[in-house]
Design a protein around this motif. Sequence first.
Motif, mmCIF file in Angstrom:
data_model
loop_
_atom_site.group_PDB
_atom_site.id
_atom_site.type_symbol
_atom_site.label_atom_id
_atom_site.label_comp_id
_atom_site.label_asym_id
_atom_site.label_seq_id
_atom_site.Cartn_x
_atom_site.Cartn_y
_atom_site.Cartn_z
ATOM 1 N N TRP A 70 3.835 -81.079 0.919
ATOM 2 C CA TRP A 70 3.705 -82.430 1.482
ATOM 3 C C TRP A 70 2.654 -83.236 0.726
ATOM 4 N N GLY A 71 1.550 -82.593 0.348
ATOM 5 C CA GLY A 71 0.504 -83.293 -0.399
ATOM 6 C C GLY A 71 1.008 -83.825 -1.726
ATOM 7 N N GLU A 72 1.785 -83.010 -2.421
ATOM 8 C CA GLU A 72 2.357 -83.448 -3.701
ATOM 9 C C GLU A 72 3.388 -84.551 -3.497
ATOM 10 N N LEU A 73 4.249 -84.399 -2.505
ATOM 11 C CA LEU A 73 5.271 -85.406 -2.233
ATOM 12 C C LEU A 73 4.652 -86.768 -1.935
ATOM 13 N N LEU A 74 3.594 -86.772 -1.140
ATOM 14 C CA LEU A 74 2.991 -88.025 -0.686
ATOM 15 C C LEU A 74 1.752 -88.419 -1.473
ATOM 16 N N ASP A 75 1.388 -87.593 -2.468
ATOM 17 C CA ASP A 75 0.231 -87.853 -3.314
ATOM 18 C C ASP A 75 -1.043 -88.037 -2.483
ATOM 19 N N VAL A 76 -1.278 -87.060 -1.601
ATOM 20 C CA VAL A 76 -2.494 -87.043 -0.782
ATOM 21 C C VAL A 76 -3.154 -85.673 -0.932
ATOM 22 N N PRO A 77 -4.466 -85.617 -0.752
ATOM 23 C CA PRO A 77 -5.158 -84.326 -0.898
ATOM 24 C C PRO A 77 -4.821 -83.358 0.227
ATOM 25 N N VAL A 78 -4.903 -82.081 -0.098
ATOM 26 C CA VAL A 78 -4.675 -81.006 0.867
ATOM 27 C C VAL A 78 -6.031 -80.419 1.234
ATOM 28 N N LYS A 79 -6.220 -80.183 2.520
ATOM 29 C CA LYS A 79 -7.446 -79.556 2.994
ATOM 30 C C LYS A 79 -7.068 -78.219 3.624
ATOM 31 N N THR A 80 -7.945 -77.235 3.481
ATOM 32 C CA THR A 80 -7.679 -75.914 4.056
ATOM 33 C C THR A 80 -8.917 -75.390 4.755
ATOM 34 N N ASP A 81 -8.665 -74.518 5.704
ATOM 35 C CA ASP A 81 -9.731 -73.832 6.418
ATOM 36 C C ASP A 81 -9.267 -72.396 6.629
ATOM 37 N N VAL A 82 -10.114 -71.449 6.285
ATOM 38 C CA VAL A 82 -9.779 -70.041 6.465
ATOM 39 C C VAL A 82 -10.501 -69.546 7.713
#
Length: 119
Positions: free
Chosen positions: A22-34
């Motif tokens: 989705w981030g690539e499709l919409l050109d927005v950053p991806v955030k993650t939390d482990v």
Amino acid sequence: MFNSVRTVMTFAADPEASARWWGELLDVPVKTDVGDTGAVYAWVEIGGVEVGFHPVDDERNPRGGSPVVYWGVDDVDRVRERLLAAGCEHHRGPLTVEPGRRIAQLRDPFGTVIGIEGP
């Protein structure tokens, strides 16, 4: 009582891969939390709404147990074609639900059904 949608959570076998798509499709950053268990929660922000991808859990959070969220778009056909070209599959529609209002549903490559709605 309700103001606006803040977060939409979906359940995915690979939350990080879902968020990155989705981030690539919409050109927005991806955030993650482990988390403490090593599970990854990943999300993107679109139009002020956090779209989160939580690890699927057959007992508590089964795949497909999420609501269908409809995103407002300017051109249902154009956005639908872009999503199909990016790897989504047709799920339902496009349908005219009332004069000047159309919807369609698609399934992303990770099984999440999303809706688009517009004129």
